[in-house]
Design a protein around this motif. Structure first.
Motif, mmCIF file in Angstrom:
data_model
loop_
_atom_site.group_PDB
_atom_site.id
_atom_site.type_symbol
_atom_site.label_atom_id
_atom_site.label_comp_id
_atom_site.label_asym_id
_atom_site.label_seq_id
_atom_site.Cartn_x
_atom_site.Cartn_y
_atom_site.Cartn_z
ATOM 1 N N ARG A 7 -2.854 4.853 5.893
ATOM 2 C CA ARG A 7 -3.953 5.571 5.231
ATOM 3 C C ARG A 7 -4.615 4.688 4.188
ATOM 4 N NH1 ARG A 7 -1.368 11.376 3.795
ATOM 5 N NH2 ARG A 7 -0.857 11.946 5.922
ATOM 6 N N GLY A 8 -5.868 4.968 3.969
ATOM 7 C CA GLY A 8 -6.632 4.235 2.961
ATOM 8 C C GLY A 8 -7.475 3.155 3.613
ATOM 9 N N GLY A 9 -8.649 2.937 3.051
ATOM 10 C CA GLY A 9 -9.537 1.929 3.619
ATOM 11 C C GLY A 9 -9.902 2.289 5.048
ATOM 12 N N SER A 10 -9.900 1.300 5.908
ATOM 13 C CA SER A 10 -10.265 1.511 7.307
ATOM 14 C C SER A 10 -9.111 2.069 8.138
ATOM 15 C CB SER A 10 -10.716 0.185 7.928
ATOM 16 O OG SER A 10 -9.611 -0.698 8.032
ATOM 17 N N GLY A 11 -7.925 2.131 7.543
ATOM 18 C CA GLY A 11 -6.754 2.605 8.269
ATOM 19 C C GLY A 11 -5.948 1.486 8.910
ATOM 20 N N LEU A 12 -6.440 0.261 8.788
ATOM 21 C CA LEU A 12 -5.734 -0.909 9.312
ATOM 22 C C LEU A 12 -5.655 -1.929 8.190
ATOM 23 C CD1 LEU A 12 -4.525 -2.127 11.940
ATOM 24 C CD2 LEU A 12 -6.772 -3.121 12.383
ATOM 25 N N ARG A 13 -4.440 -2.333 7.860
ATOM 26 C CA ARG A 13 -4.298 -3.257 6.741
ATOM 27 C C ARG A 13 -3.236 -4.309 6.985
ATOM 28 N NH1 ARG A 13 -2.129 -0.421 1.427
ATOM 29 N NH2 ARG A 13 -3.610 1.132 2.084
ATOM 30 N N TYR A 14 -3.473 -5.451 6.360
ATOM 31 C CA TYR A 14 -2.451 -6.484 6.267
ATOM 32 C C TYR A 14 -1.660 -6.179 5.011
ATOM 33 C CZ TYR A 14 -5.130 -9.351 9.586
ATOM 34 O OH TYR A 14 -5.778 -9.831 10.690
ATOM 35 N N SER A 15 -0.351 -6.281 5.095
ATOM 36 C CA SER A 15 0.503 -6.058 3.945
ATOM 37 C C SER A 15 1.334 -7.321 3.723
ATOM 38 C CB SER A 15 1.418 -4.861 4.196
ATOM 39 O OG SER A 15 2.237 -4.632 3.083
ATOM 40 N N PHE A 16 1.280 -7.841 2.516
ATOM 41 C CA PHE A 16 1.999 -9.066 2.170
ATOM 42 C C PHE A 16 2.948 -8.804 1.010
ATOM 43 C CE2 PHE A 16 -2.170 -10.261 3.747
ATOM 44 C CZ PHE A 16 -1.877 -11.229 4.682
ATOM 45 N N ASP A 17 4.164 -9.313 1.105
ATOM 46 C CA ASP A 17 5.065 -9.387 -0.037
ATOM 47 C C ASP A 17 4.978 -10.816 -0.524
ATOM 48 O OD1 ASP A 17 5.849 -6.774 0.218
ATOM 49 O OD2 ASP A 17 7.773 -7.212 1.159
ATOM 50 N N ILE A 18 4.523 -10.988 -1.768
ATOM 51 C CA ILE A 18 4.332 -12.321 -2.334
ATOM 52 C C ILE A 18 5.275 -12.487 -3.515
ATOM 53 C CG2 ILE A 18 2.712 -13.922 -3.403
ATOM 54 C CD1 ILE A 18 0.478 -12.473 -1.885
ATOM 55 N N LYS A 19 6.075 -13.531 -3.462
ATOM 56 C CA LYS A 19 7.060 -13.802 -4.513
ATOM 57 C C LYS A 19 6.529 -14.890 -5.438
ATOM 58 C CE LYS A 19 11.818 -14.858 -5.386
ATOM 59 N NZ LYS A 19 13.098 -15.283 -4.956
ATOM 60 N N GLY A 30 8.287 -16.473 -8.871
ATOM 61 C CA GLY A 30 9.429 -16.392 -9.777
ATOM 62 C C GLY A 30 10.348 -15.268 -9.335
ATOM 63 N N THR A 31 10.616 -14.340 -10.236
ATOM 64 C CA THR A 31 11.489 -13.209 -9.908
ATOM 65 C C THR A 31 10.695 -11.950 -9.561
ATOM 66 O OG1 THR A 31 11.650 -12.574 -12.224
ATOM 67 C CG2 THR A 31 13.333 -14.088 -11.381
ATOM 68 N N VAL A 32 9.379 -12.077 -9.531
ATOM 69 C CA VAL A 32 8.515 -10.924 -9.268
ATOM 70 C C VAL A 32 8.011 -10.976 -7.824
ATOM 71 C CG1 VAL A 32 6.390 -9.728 -9.936
ATOM 72 C CG2 VAL A 32 7.798 -10.831 -11.678
ATOM 73 N N VAL A 33 8.053 -9.828 -7.157
ATOM 74 C CA VAL A 33 7.492 -9.691 -5.816
ATOM 75 C C VAL A 33 6.415 -8.615 -5.868
ATOM 76 C CG1 VAL A 33 7.938 -9.108 -3.407
ATOM 77 C CG2 VAL A 33 9.658 -10.381 -4.713
ATOM 78 N N HIS A 34 5.206 -8.994 -5.482
ATOM 79 C CA HIS A 34 4.088 -8.053 -5.408
ATOM 80 C C HIS A 34 3.853 -7.690 -3.954
ATOM 81 C CE1 HIS A 34 1.367 -7.771 -9.095
ATOM 82 N NE2 HIS A 34 2.499 -8.269 -9.530
ATOM 83 N N GLU A 35 3.447 -6.457 -3.730
ATOM 84 C CA GLU A 35 2.958 -6.069 -2.414
ATOM 85 C C GLU A 35 1.441 -6.018 -2.516
ATOM 86 O OE1 GLU A 35 3.256 -2.815 1.161
ATOM 87 O OE2 GLU A 35 4.592 -2.610 -0.546
ATOM 88 N N ILE A 36 0.798 -6.797 -1.672
ATOM 89 C CA ILE A 36 -0.659 -6.850 -1.642
ATOM 90 C C ILE A 36 -1.112 -6.304 -0.294
ATOM 91 C CG2 ILE A 36 -2.719 -8.311 -1.817
ATOM 92 C CD1 ILE A 36 -1.026 -8.427 -4.355
ATOM 93 N N GLY A 37 -2.003 -5.323 -0.323
ATOM 94 C CA GLY A 37 -2.581 -4.768 0.894
ATOM 95 C C GLY A 37 -4.029 -5.187 1.011
ATOM 96 N N VAL A 38 -4.396 -5.745 2.157
ATOM 97 C CA VAL A 38 -5.771 -6.192 2.401
ATOM 98 C C VAL A 38 -6.304 -5.438 3.617
ATOM 99 C CG1 VAL A 38 -7.244 -8.171 2.962
ATOM 100 C CG2 VAL A 38 -5.240 -8.497 1.482
ATOM 101 N N ASP A 39 -7.446 -4.764 3.446
ATOM 102 C CA ASP A 39 -8.059 -4.030 4.550
ATOM 103 C C ASP A 39 -8.409 -5.017 5.665
ATOM 104 O OD1 ASP A 39 -10.268 -2.767 6.169
ATOM 105 O OD2 ASP A 39 -9.858 -1.112 4.786
ATOM 106 N N ALA A 40 -7.943 -4.750 6.866
ATOM 107 C CA ALA A 40 -8.118 -5.665 7.993
ATOM 108 C C ALA A 40 -9.515 -5.626 8.596
ATOM 109 C CB ALA A 40 -7.082 -5.372 9.073
ATOM 110 N N LYS A 41 -10.332 -4.675 8.143
ATOM 111 C CA LYS A 41 -11.702 -4.599 8.665
ATOM 112 C C LYS A 41 -12.741 -5.013 7.626
ATOM 113 C CE LYS A 41 -10.665 -1.455 12.356
ATOM 114 N NZ LYS A 41 -11.002 -0.249 13.082
#
Length: 106
Positions: free
Chosen positions: A66-78, A80-91
């Motif tokens: 859900r959200g945006g176009s309904g199709l997204r790339y999801s990345f876990d980016i590390k 240091g000791t922090v991991v972010h989840e970044i979602g990018v709309d694929a459309k």
């Protein structure tokens, strides 16, 4: 050229081709079957995600969500000791999510 020399040449060429192919990393990612529906490439989405939160990509996937176009790339980016989840709309290429997934000494 004899049959033995021809066979040896074919085997040697096959071994070289196999080693060259093995040296190319696989570009597979979770959700790869959804890629034809994406207007943004994985490479473009990676660049967008790393611009939002620089670091090392620990995992990546293309998913229906859900959200945006309904199709997204999801990345876990590390970083240091922090991991972010970044979602990018694929459309559209827009950032849909930029949250701390984990922080601390993991």
């Amino acid at each position: 050229m004899t049959f033995g020399k021809s066979l040896a040449t074919i085997i040697a060429c096959g071994a070289i081709a196999t080693s060259v192919v093995a040296a190319i990393p696989a570009q597979a990612f979770t959700g790869e079957e959804l890629a034809p529906a994406a207007k943004v490439t994985l490479t473009e989405a990676r660049a967008t995600a790393l611009k939002a939160f620089p670091g090392e990509i620990a995992s990546e996937e293309l998913e229906k969500e859900r959200g945006g176009s309904g199709l997204r790339y999801s990345f876990d980016i590390k970083n240091g000791t922090v991991v972010h989840e970044i979602g990018v709309d694929a459309k559209t290429g827009r950032i849909l999510e930029n949250d701390v997934e984990r922080a601390g000494n993991h």
